[in-house]
Design an enzyme around this catalytic site. Structure first.
Site, mmCIF file in Angstrom:
data_model
loop_
_atom_site.group_PDB
_atom_site.id
_atom_site.type_symbol
_atom_site.label_atom_id
_atom_site.label_comp_id
_atom_site.label_asym_id
_atom_site.label_seq_id
_atom_site.Cartn_x
_atom_site.Cartn_y
_atom_site.Cartn_z
ATOM 1 N N CYS A 381 0.845 -1.203 0.000
ATOM 2 C CA CYS A 381 0.000 0.000 0.000
ATOM 3 C C CYS A 381 0.883 1.258 0.000
ATOM 4 O O CYS A 381 1.424 1.617 -1.031
ATOM 5 C CB CYS A 381 -0.977 -0.060 1.173
ATOM 6 N N HIS A 507 -3.404 -4.950 0.501
ATOM 7 C CA HIS A 507 -2.771 -5.499 1.706
ATOM 8 C C HIS A 507 -2.889 -7.021 1.660
ATOM 9 O O HIS A 507 -3.738 -7.596 2.354
ATOM 10 C CB HIS A 507 -3.477 -4.968 2.966
ATOM 11 N N GLU A 509 -1.279 -9.190 3.012
ATOM 12 C CA GLU A 509 -1.054 -9.816 4.328
ATOM 13 C C GLU A 509 -2.377 -10.136 5.032
ATOM 14 O O GLU A 509 -2.429 -11.017 5.887
ATOM 15 C CB GLU A 509 -0.183 -8.913 5.213
HETATM 16 N N1 GLN Z 1 -1.848 6.633 3.306
HETATM 17 C C1 GLN Z 1 -2.000 5.944 2.078
HETATM 18 C C2 GLN Z 1 -3.378 6.129 1.478
HETATM 19 O O1 GLN Z 1 -4.314 6.471 2.149
HETATM 20 C C3 GLN Z 1 -1.672 4.472 2.226
HETATM 21 C C4 GLN Z 1 -2.642 3.746 3.077
HETATM 22 C C5 GLN Z 1 -2.143 2.404 3.528
HETATM 23 O O2 GLN Z 1 -0.945 2.149 3.484
HETATM 24 N N2 GLN Z 1 -3.031 1.569 4.011
HETATM 25 O O3 GLN Z 1 -3.552 5.894 0.313
#
Ligand code: GLN
Length: 536
Positions: A381, A507, A509
């Site tokens: 992400c 994600h 994970e």
């Molecule tokens: N802060 C980033 C966004 O909102 C990444 C979010 C995250 O890593 N879950 O896109």
């Protein structure tokens, strides 16, 4: 047969591992082929945990159906091997907002609404409803907090009443301290705790005892006496080599047999094959053939709970190939001034998800170091967004490359807020959440090799995205956009060439299970193993 229930309560203090006991019970019942799911109650008045920060709450876990739930659900999924749904998470916020909405609709006209019976009935109906809809043999309910807390009192009362019309087995998880001067296990705190559970009208059917160095027979006997239970119901719950050792450890104490009998379930055969597979992975974890040093570069590294799923996904991938994962937690702010060759002397680097701009430059430095030194890299992400920014700055020569999350006036907005997010005013449950399909663009990519096909289905939680206006320049300079949403609007996977480097907007994970590691993590761990054998 109607659903039977197991209710897991905690006494004395938090942090005793109720979640792990709950997960182990799920695993054990699944080994016998019963259709079983968890349900968790959290007493806080937030609707869900989506707006809490990791310092307060640890990681926010996300389901396919977009629900943002307590991190214990991650553990349930990892043990049970099933993808769960938001209706299994009940919070104080949910039940109170539901009952007030009902009152406004006039559902209780003429009545004052009371905790008992209105709120308790609402809870019981909700639970029975889910159990019925999912056609469960057993539902295992974890009650967040400790008996005696003000936040969960009404829920525990609802559990007492649930037992008036259903078969419910109560489990208490407690702590047996040892006074170091005398070296004796002390049962008095638990005796008092048992009394307070009994005062709530509940007699536990099992008592799980967290204790150092095994549970003495004398302790067992004493507790059995005070809990009105035979000794076989007092279960030793000492720290094991790994979390995944717990189900077989409880089974060695014949907990499975006694529980199934107490629940009155029809007898089923233990799935020995599944248990054997579980144990052989455990063996890989406890006595791995290889050892790998993996760095997690984050900003909550003193609070490992913030990255629980990342850590476990690495463990799952390691267990698959008999590689022990030695995690090196690196605070990204420290990297801003550190000697990278010392700090990043590892076999693989992970930059996990995150929000806000603290520590961002340290993470970008780590990514550059991974790329320039051929160290396997996995970006999750935020870890992918920063990968694109690093590439833009250091390969494409776009000096001002940044994300509008960190600098609203950035000259080159390589990462920008998603258009769909611009109109969002409310904070709760408004990110791009849940499971999204991703199309893998080419066969000759890390993503294709990992997923073994053209599509990936992973969970998301973000507001920003790689800016499509920069796709061309990034690609012209050798970056590979290996995954996009089926409508081609959002970048989902980003890779560099020459060594193992991949970032994902998702994600992965969150879907990793013990026995079914997330594909990208497995590829990453394999790459780290190759890197280590090459560099030795
Ligand atoms: N802060 C980033 C966004 O909102 C990444 C979010 C995250 O890593 N879950 O896109």
């Amino acid at each position: 047969m109607p659903t039977k229930f197991v209710v897991v309560l905690g006494s004395l203090m938090s942090g005793l591992g109720k979640g792990i006991v709950t997960s182990s019970i799920l695993r054990i019942l699944d080994f016998y082929g019963y259709n079983v799911l968890p349900l968790k109650f959290d007493g806080y008045l937030n609707y869900d945990c989506g707006t809490m920060n990791p310092y307060r709450h640890g990681e926010v876990f996300v389901f396919d159906d977009k629900s943002e739930v307590d991190m214990d659900f991650g553990m349930y999924e990892r043990f049970l091997g099933k993808n769960l749904t938001g209706d299994l998470s009940i919070t104080g916020g949910k039940v109170f907002s539901e009952i007030i909405a009902k009152e406004r609709r006039g559902a209780y006209l003429g009545r004052d609404i009371q905790i008992v019976p209105h709120l308790t009935n609402l809870i019981i109906n909700k639970i029975e409803g889910v159990a019925k809809r999912k056609n469960l043999d057993v539902m295992v309910i974890e009650v967040g907090g400790t008996v005696g807390d003000i936040e969960n009192g009404y829920f525990i009362e609802a559990m007492r009443q649930l037992a008036l019309r259903n078969k419910v087995v109560f489990v208490d998880v407690t702590y047996i301290p040892v006074m170091s001067a005398v070296g004796e296990q002390k049962t008095k705190p638990t005796q008092l705790a048992l009394r307070s559970i009994m005062q709530a009208g509940i007699n536990p059917d099992f008592v799980f005892c967290r204790a150092e160095n095994g549970l003495n027979d004398e302790t067992r006997e004493k507790l059995a006496l005070f809990a009105n239970l035979p000794k076989s119901r007092i279960i030793e719950d000492c720290t094991q080599e790994t979390l995944y050792s717990l189900p077989p450890y409880f089974m060695k104490q014949r907990f499975d047999t006694v529980l199934i009998k107490e629940l009155g379930l029809e007898r089923r055969k233990l799935n020995r094959k599944a248990l054997k597979e579980w144990n052989s992975r455990l063996e890989n974890l406890v006595r791995p053939k290889d050892k790998l040093d993996i760095a997690i570069v984050g900003k909550y590294t003193n609070l490992k709970d913030a990255y629980a799923s990342v850590k476990e996904a690495l463990v799952h991938a390691g267990a698959e190939v008999s590689a022990g994962i030695n995690l090196k937690w690196i605070e990204s702010e420290d990297l801003e001034k550190a000697n990278l060759a010392d700090s990043l002397k590892v076999d693989g680097i992970v930059v996990p998800g995150g929000f806000g701009n603290r520590g961002i430059e340290g993470k970008i430095k780590a990514i550059r170091y991974a790329r320039e030194n051929g160290i396997p890299y996995l970006g999750l992400c935020l870890g992918m967004q920063l990968m694109a920014i690093e590439y833009a700055r250091n390969v494409c020569g776009i000096e001002g490359a940044n994300s509008t999350e960190f600098n609203k006036n950035a000259k080159d907005k390589i990462v920008d807020i998603m258009p769909s997010q611009l109109k969002v005013k409310l904070k709760g449950a408004t990110m791009r959440l849940g499971s999204w399909k991703c199309k893998i663009t080419s066969k000759d990519t890390i993503a294709y090799a990992a997923y073994g096909g053209k599509y990936a289905l992973e969970r998301h939680r973000h507001r920003y995205e790689v800016n499509n206006r920069y796709r061309d320049i990034l690609q012209k300079n050798g970056a590979v956009i290996s995954g996009v949403t089926p409508d081609n609007k959002l970048v989902e996977f980003f890779e560099w060439k020459g060594s193992f480097g991949i970032g994902t907007q998702a994600h992965p994970e969150l879907k990793s299970k013990f026995g079914h590691p997330a594909p990208l993590f497995l590829s990453f761990v394999k790459a780290a193993r190759e890197y280590r054998s090459r560099s030795q």
